[in-house]
Structure formats: C-alpha cells, structure tokens
Motif scaffolding. Sequence first.
Motif, PDB file in Angstrom:
ATOM      1  N   ALA A 133      16.480  29.856  24.262  1.00 10.41           N
ATOM      2  CA  ALA A 133      17.168  29.880  22.965  1.00 10.41           C
ATOM      3  C   ALA A 133      16.470  28.951  21.975  1.00 10.41           C
ATOM      4  O   ALA A 133      16.352  29.272  20.786  1.00 10.41           O
ATOM      5  N   CYS A 134      16.002  27.809  22.453  1.00  9.24           N
ATOM      6  CA  CYS A 134      15.290  26.867  21.588  1.00  9.24           C
ATOM      7  C   CYS A 134      13.999  27.497  21.075  1.00  9.24           C
ATOM      8  O   CYS A 134      13.705  27.460  19.869  1.00  9.24           O
ATOM      9  N   ALA A 135      13.222  28.095  21.979  1.00  8.44           N
ATOM     10  CA  ALA A 135      11.982  28.764  21.566  1.00  8.44           C
ATOM     11  C   ALA A 135      12.287  29.898  20.600  1.00  8.44           C
ATOM     12  O   ALA A 135      11.569  30.090  19.607  1.00  8.44           O
ATOM     13  N   GLY A 136      13.355  30.632  20.854  1.00  9.31           N
ATOM     14  CA  GLY A 136      13.744  31.720  19.955  1.00  9.31           C
ATOM     15  C   GLY A 136      14.125  31.218  18.573  1.00  9.31           C
ATOM     16  O   GLY A 136      13.804  31.839  17.561  1.00  9.31           O
ATOM     17  N   ALA A 137      14.793  30.067  18.519  1.00  9.50           N
ATOM     18  CA  ALA A 137      15.183  29.495  17.225  1.00  9.50           C
ATOM     19  C   ALA A 137      13.948  29.054  16.446  1.00  9.50           C
ATOM     20  O   ALA A 137      13.853  29.299  15.230  1.00  9.50           O
ATOM     21  N   VAL A 138      13.002  28.429  17.123  1.00  9.02           N
ATOM     22  CA  VAL A 138      11.766  28.014  16.447  1.00  9.02           C
ATOM     23  C   VAL A 138      11.008  29.247  15.959  1.00  9.02           C
ATOM     24  O   VAL A 138      10.523  29.289  14.825  1.00  9.02           O
ATOM     25  N   GLU A 139      10.944  30.271  16.794  1.00  5.79           N
ATOM     26  CA  GLU A 139      10.270  31.511  16.387  1.00  5.79           C
ATOM     27  C   GLU A 139      10.970  32.139  15.179  1.00  5.79           C
ATOM     28  O   GLU A 139      10.315  32.611  14.248  1.00  5.79           O
ATOM     29  N   GLU A 140      12.287  32.122  15.178  1.00  8.66           N
ATOM     30  CA  GLU A 140      13.065  32.656  14.048  1.00  8.66           C
ATOM     31  C   GLU A 140      12.731  31.909  12.749  1.00  8.66           C
ATOM     32  O   GLU A 140      12.543  32.522  11.699  1.00  8.66           O
ATOM     33  N   ILE A 141      12.641  30.600  12.837  1.00  8.93           N
ATOM     34  CA  ILE A 141      12.328  29.794  11.656  1.00  8.93           C
ATOM     35  C   ILE A 141      10.918  30.083  11.161  1.00  8.93           C
ATOM     36  O   ILE A 141      10.697  30.296   9.966  1.00  8.93           O
ATOM     37  N   VAL A 142       9.957  30.114  12.073  1.00  9.81           N
ATOM     38  CA  VAL A 142       8.568  30.376  11.681  1.00  9.81           C
ATOM     39  C   VAL A 142       8.444  31.770  11.065  1.00  9.81           C
ATOM     40  O   VAL A 142       7.767  31.948  10.047  1.00  9.81           O
ATOM     41  N   THR A 143       9.105  32.754  11.645  1.00  8.36           N
ATOM     42  CA  THR A 143       9.078  34.113  11.095  1.00  8.36           C
ATOM     43  C   THR A 143       9.670  34.127   9.688  1.00  8.36           C
ATOM     44  O   THR A 143       9.123  34.765   8.777  1.00  8.36           O
ATOM     45  N   ARG A 144      10.758  33.410   9.488  1.00  9.63           N
ATOM     46  CA  ARG A 144      11.373  33.315   8.159  1.00  9.63           C
ATOM     47  C   ARG A 144      10.390  32.712   7.162  1.00  9.63           C
ATOM     48  O   ARG A 144      10.249  33.193   6.041  1.00  9.63           O
ATOM     49  N   TRP A 145       9.685  31.666   7.576  1.00  7.45           N
ATOM     50  CA  TRP A 145       8.706  31.036   6.685  1.00  7.45           C
ATOM     51  C   TRP A 145       7.547  31.980   6.386  1.00  7.45           C
ATOM     52  O   TRP A 145       7.070  32.050   5.265  1.00  7.45           O
ATOM     53  N   GLU A 146       7.078  32.700   7.413  1.00  6.51           N
ATOM     54  CA  GLU A 146       5.965  33.634   7.207  1.00  6.51           C
ATOM     55  C   GLU A 146       6.359  34.728   6.227  1.00  6.51           C
ATOM     56  O   GLU A 146       5.579  35.083   5.346  1.00  6.51           O
ATOM     57  N   ARG A 147       7.563  35.253   6.365  1.00  7.28           N
ATOM     58  CA  ARG A 147       8.034  36.285   5.430  1.00  7.28           C
ATOM     59  C   ARG A 147       8.136  35.728   4.014  1.00  7.28           C
ATOM     60  O   ARG A 147       7.756  36.374   3.049  1.00  7.28           O
ATOM     61  N   SER A 148       8.670  34.526   3.913  1.00 13.14           N
ATOM     62  CA  SER A 148       8.811  33.885   2.607  1.00 13.14           C
ATOM     63  C   SER A 148       7.446  33.646   1.971  1.00 13.14           C
ATOM     64  O   SER A 148       7.235  33.900   0.799  1.00 13.14           O
ATOM     65  N   ASP A 149       6.496  33.156   2.760  1.00  9.50           N
ATOM     66  CA  ASP A 149       5.146  32.887   2.272  1.00  9.50           C
ATOM     67  C   ASP A 149       4.457  34.185   1.872  1.00  9.50           C
ATOM     68  O   ASP A 149       3.822  34.266   0.825  1.00  9.50           O
ATOM     69  N   ALA A 150       4.611  35.244   2.685  1.00 12.60           N
ATOM     70  CA  ALA A 150       4.007  36.539   2.361  1.00 12.60           C
ATOM     71  C   ALA A 150       4.605  37.084   1.070  1.00 12.60           C
ATOM     72  O   ALA A 150       3.894  37.650   0.234  1.00 12.60           O
ATOM     73  N   GLY A 151       5.898  36.889   0.880  1.00 11.54           N
ATOM     74  CA  GLY A 151       6.549  37.353  -0.350  1.00 11.54           C
ATOM     75  C   GLY A 151       5.995  36.662  -1.583  1.00 11.54           C
ATOM     76  O   GLY A 151       5.779  37.278  -2.623  1.00 11.54           O
ATOM     77  N   ARG A 152       5.742  35.353  -1.463  1.00 11.57           N
ATOM     78  CA  ARG A 152       5.169  34.613  -2.602  1.00 11.57           C
ATOM     79  C   ARG A 152       3.768  35.104  -2.917  1.00 11.57           C
ATOM     80  O   ARG A 152       3.397  35.272  -4.067  1.00 11.57           O
ATOM     81  N   HIS A 153       2.978  35.377  -1.871  1.00  6.28           N
ATOM     82  CA  HIS A 153       1.611  35.854  -2.093  1.00  6.28           C
ATOM     83  C   HIS A 153       1.627  37.249  -2.712  1.00  6.28           C
ATOM     84  O   HIS A 153       0.851  37.549  -3.606  1.00  6.28           O
ATOM     85  N   ASP A 154       2.525  38.130  -2.230  1.00  3.71           N
ATOM     86  CA  ASP A 154       2.622  39.476  -2.789  1.00  3.71           C
ATOM     87  C   ASP A 154       3.044  39.438  -4.243  1.00  3.71           C
ATOM     88  O   ASP A 154       2.516  40.171  -5.075  1.00  3.71           O
ATOM     89  N   ALA A 155       3.994  38.559  -4.571  1.00  2.00           N
ATOM     90  CA  ALA A 155       4.447  38.442  -5.956  1.00  2.00           C
ATOM     91  C   ALA A 155       3.297  37.956  -6.855  1.00  2.00           C
ATOM     92  O   ALA A 155       3.139  38.429  -7.975  1.00  2.00           O
ATOM     93  N   GLY A 156       2.493  37.047  -6.352  1.00  2.00           N
ATOM     94  CA  GLY A 156       1.358  36.541  -7.118  1.00  2.00           C
ATOM     95  C   GLY A 156       0.339  37.635  -7.369  1.00  2.00           C
ATOM     96  O   GLY A 156      -0.192  37.772  -8.475  1.00  2.00           O
ATOM     97  N   ARG A 157       0.057  38.460  -6.358  1.00  2.00           N
ATOM     98  CA  ARG A 157      -0.901  39.560  -6.533  1.00  2.00           C
ATOM     99  C   ARG A 157      -0.361  40.590  -7.498  1.00  2.00           C
ATOM    100  O   ARG A 157      -1.080  41.130  -8.315  1.00  2.00           O
ATOM    101  N   ALA A 158       0.932  40.884  -7.409  1.00  2.00           N
ATOM    102  CA  ALA A 158       1.535  41.879  -8.284  1.00  2.00           C
ATOM    103  C   ALA A 158       1.446  41.428  -9.739  1.00  2.00           C
ATOM    104  O   ALA A 158       1.197  42.222 -10.642  1.00  2.00           O
ATOM    105  N   GLY A 159       1.647  40.141  -9.983  1.00  2.00           N
ATOM    106  CA  GLY A 159       1.575  39.622 -11.351  1.00  2.00           C
ATOM    107  C   GLY A 159       0.183  39.700 -11.915  1.00  2.00           C
ATOM    108  O   GLY A 159      -0.020  39.926 -13.104  1.00  2.00           O
ATOM    109  N   ARG A 160      -0.847  39.551 -11.083  1.00  2.00           N
ATOM    110  CA  ARG A 160      -2.233  39.615 -11.555  1.00  2.00           C
ATOM    111  C   ARG A 160      -2.681  41.041 -11.769  1.00  2.00           C
ATOM    112  O   ARG A 160      -3.561  41.312 -12.554  1.00  2.00           O
TER     113      ARG A 160
END
Length: 162
Positions: A133-160
Amino acid sequence: PPPAFVARAATQRPPVERRYPTREEALSRFRLMPPQRHPPADVMAVLAGYSVRETRDGWTWKHDQRGFPPLYDPEVAEAAAALEVPAGYVYGGESGLVDDAAAAWVRETVPSDVAVVRIPGATHHLPVDAPLACAGAVEEIVTRWERSDAGRHDAGRAGRAG
C-alpha cells in the motif's frame, strides 16, 4: 501546528542514551516507536540487526537517541510555508503519531500542491506495516505529478503553436 503535536511535545521526556553489554541484548530490546503492532519475527530481526552498532561502551542504537525533532515547530512551519515544489504526504490511518489533523495542517500550510494519501488500517511505519500500500501510494503521487507536469508542457506547446 496540530493540537495533538503541541500536547505531545509538552509531555516528552528527555532522552536517555542506552548501552547494552552485548549485541543480543540490544537486539532483544528493539521496538518500533511509536508503539504499534509488530511485523513477523523474521522482519523484526532484520530491522533490529540494522538498527544497532557497537561502541567502546557496548552496543547502542544507530538512530539519534535525542529523539525525533519536532515536525510542527515554528521553524518547520516556516519552511513548509515556503515550499515551492510539489510534495507528497503519506500516512497510516492508525498511526500513533500522525493523524488526519496533521495531514490537514500540511495541506493548509504548504502552498504548493500537496498530494496527501491516507492508508486505512496502516500504522506509523508504512514500509514495514503496509509495504504494498505504501509503494502504491508513492506511485499514485508520482503518477499525479507526471500527469500534472505533462499537462503544463502540453499547455506551453499549445500556446506557442497559435
């Protein structure tokens, strides 16, 4: 700071540096702190074995016996309030040290995105008590961050592109 932490800090005893004449005696005294249900004996034996060291005066613990520093004192609160990166806070629902109020304090104090995950039924030592469960929680957090980071990069590309 969460009221439970303030109350606990006020009642803490001064630490005593413990020494044992033999490794075996030190190992026999090993306990998880805060107290919680123990994992199987073979797991406890491994944890204990990595937790002791020999000195000129006998055997003692590797950890700082002055105790864990206060997590919710003004200095920590100031540092938490200045945090500018995403943070993760994973805790056991039955921890004897961390509770929902502490998690809420972290969420309210840290200005960046805090991913808080409560593991129901788990106690304080998550990798020992609920490793999957601990490993799953860490994985959940990292996945959330990766999605958030990918969203910021996609938004930046779309604006350019426009």
